[in-house]
Design a protein around this motif. Sequence first.
Motif, PDB file in Angstrom:
ATOM      1  N   ASP A  34      41.832  28.966  27.565  1.00  0.00           N
ATOM      2  CA  ASP A  34      42.302  27.661  28.027  1.00  0.00           C
ATOM      3  C   ASP A  34      42.206  27.527  29.539  1.00  0.00           C
ATOM      4  O   ASP A  34      42.549  28.453  30.278  1.00  0.00           O
ATOM      5  CB  ASP A  34      43.760  27.439  27.606  1.00  0.00           C
ATOM      6  N   ILE A  35      41.771  26.363  29.992  1.00  0.00           N
ATOM      7  CA  ILE A  35      41.854  25.992  31.407  1.00  0.00           C
ATOM      8  C   ILE A  35      42.887  24.868  31.480  1.00  0.00           C
ATOM      9  O   ILE A  35      44.048  25.124  31.742  1.00  0.00           O
ATOM     10  CB  ILE A  35      40.471  25.582  31.961  1.00  0.00           C
ATOM     11  N   GLY A  71      52.954  18.494  36.033  1.00  0.00           N
ATOM     12  CA  GLY A  71      52.037  17.657  36.803  1.00  0.00           C
ATOM     13  C   GLY A  71      50.846  17.201  35.985  1.00  0.00           C
ATOM     14  O   GLY A  71      50.864  17.216  34.746  1.00  0.00           O
ATOM     15  N   CYS A  72      49.789  16.808  36.675  1.00  0.00           N
ATOM     16  CA  CYS A  72      48.568  16.307  36.048  1.00  0.00           C
ATOM     17  C   CYS A  72      47.462  16.372  37.095  1.00  0.00           C
ATOM     18  O   CYS A  72      47.712  16.771  38.234  1.00  0.00           O
ATOM     19  CB  CYS A  72      48.761  14.876  35.542  1.00  0.00           C
ATOM     20  N   PHE A  73      46.257  15.958  36.733  1.00  0.00           N
ATOM     21  CA  PHE A  73      45.190  15.901  37.725  1.00  0.00           C
ATOM     22  C   PHE A  73      44.135  14.885  37.308  1.00  0.00           C
ATOM     23  O   PHE A  73      44.009  14.536  36.128  1.00  0.00           O
ATOM     24  CB  PHE A  73      44.561  17.283  37.964  1.00  0.00           C
ATOM     25  N   ILE A 127      47.735  21.239  36.114  1.00  0.00           N
ATOM     26  CA  ILE A 127      47.133  20.527  37.254  1.00  0.00           C
ATOM     27  C   ILE A 127      45.696  20.978  37.532  1.00  0.00           C
ATOM     28  O   ILE A 127      45.166  20.757  38.612  1.00  0.00           O
ATOM     29  CB  ILE A 127      48.002  20.646  38.521  1.00  0.00           C
ATOM     30  N   GLY A 128      45.086  21.625  36.546  1.00  0.00           N
ATOM     31  CA  GLY A 128      43.672  21.973  36.657  1.00  0.00           C
ATOM     32  C   GLY A 128      43.365  23.178  37.506  1.00  0.00           C
ATOM     33  O   GLY A 128      42.205  23.411  37.842  1.00  0.00           O
ATOM     34  N   LEU A 129      44.381  23.986  37.837  1.00  0.00           N
ATOM     35  CA  LEU A 129      44.195  25.109  38.755  1.00  0.00           C
ATOM     36  C   LEU A 129      44.506  26.466  38.108  1.00  0.00           C
ATOM     37  O   LEU A 129      44.668  27.464  38.798  1.00  0.00           O
ATOM     38  CB  LEU A 129      45.068  24.916  40.001  1.00  0.00           C
ATOM     39  N   ASP A 130      44.610  26.492  36.764  1.00  0.00           N
ATOM     40  CA  ASP A 130      44.851  27.723  36.021  1.00  0.00           C
ATOM     41  C   ASP A 130      43.724  27.936  35.014  1.00  0.00           C
ATOM     42  O   ASP A 130      43.185  26.969  34.470  1.00  0.00           O
ATOM     43  CB  ASP A 130      46.170  27.644  35.230  1.00  0.00           C
ATOM     44  N   ALA A 131      43.383  29.175  34.744  1.00  0.00           N
ATOM     45  CA  ALA A 131      42.373  29.482  33.723  1.00  0.00           C
ATOM     46  C   ALA A 131      42.673  30.829  33.090  1.00  0.00           C
ATOM     47  O   ALA A 131      43.084  31.765  33.779  1.00  0.00           O
ATOM     48  CB  ALA A 131      40.973  29.486  34.320  1.00  0.00           C
TER      49      ALA A 131
END
Length: 360
Positions: free
Chosen positions: A114-115, A59-61, A132-136
């Motif tokens: 990494d995020i 995915g992407c964001f 998708i910007g929801l992991d860190a």
Amino acid sequence: MRSFLKSVTGFAAVVASVMAMAAVDAAPARAEELAKNLFGHEPLPAALPAKSYGFYSKGCFSGGVAIPTDGPTWQAMRLSRNRRWGHPTMIALVEKLSRDAAAKDGWPGLLIGDISQPRGGPMLTGHASHQIGLDADIWLTPMPARPLTVAEREKISSVSMIKKKGLTVDDKVWTPAHMRLLRRAASYPEVERILVHPGIKKKLCDTVTGDRTWLRKVRPFWGHDSHFHIRIGCQPGSPGCKKQAATTPGDGCDKSLAWWFTEEPWRPNKDPDAPKARDLMTMASLPKECRAVLAAPAPASELAATYRGPGSVTDTGTSIAAVIEQADTIDPEAGAPISANAFLPTDGVKIPLPQWRPDE
């Protein structure tokens, strides 16, 4: 007021134009190009509302923001990788965790790995997820009492919590504060999963007393011996975000954990030369909205897209180009190329790791 409406109308027209461009198959060759090459070289986020599209590993964001390189209770690592971007909720949560852990759990501050890339998508190297910007990723090494230099942030290794050539925690490096940090991260309702090395999960199962309900969120996984991986759920306003399956009931200290201490999960990959998903994924493989994310305009500057939450301090203002230039001067004999691994292993520490890993 008339001027304001004209401005709003103009912005809406730009957004509509971008979306229209993305909807037209005007560049079929671009759709066949590897998505990692397109997303991996975008220096800034898409100046659109914050939305996640697709799944964590496909995915992407848009509307991403960067966590400042420095805060009172955090420091971002591996700056040259330009992966300190995320959905605003993710960035806010990381900052909150850093403040809460410092104030309540005796953890001096977070070293942040990494995020995501500025617009997410598959990465040039490393992770399968974080798209998708929801992991860190948060290092299990506490933040030092002084600001690290750019060169140090590229060279310093995160410390493994696992015994050499073993699968269980090394009590010489593990502390009760590590447990409290993980418990704090699991306490937030936004957090759905925390990935750790199986040995760390076992240590928690063996030592946590009182309330153990939070252990359900802590899941064993390959790697993750020197850092933990926070994953939050799809956020409101992102109907195109694909949810992950719910965690299984219980604290996870059962047969499913015992499996990790058998030979089966650590057997070498039968086909180590098999291509990784990111090496096959084209734009056609991703949600159609990701074309609009790539085509969207960027903010005026990196600084303009940096998150400013409660307790933030002024960012260094160092551009990603300057960071890369400084990183290029690092002595190559000091370790592996900086782009190769966000968690270079501590010298001499070798734990059993498979050559193949399922999507993180």
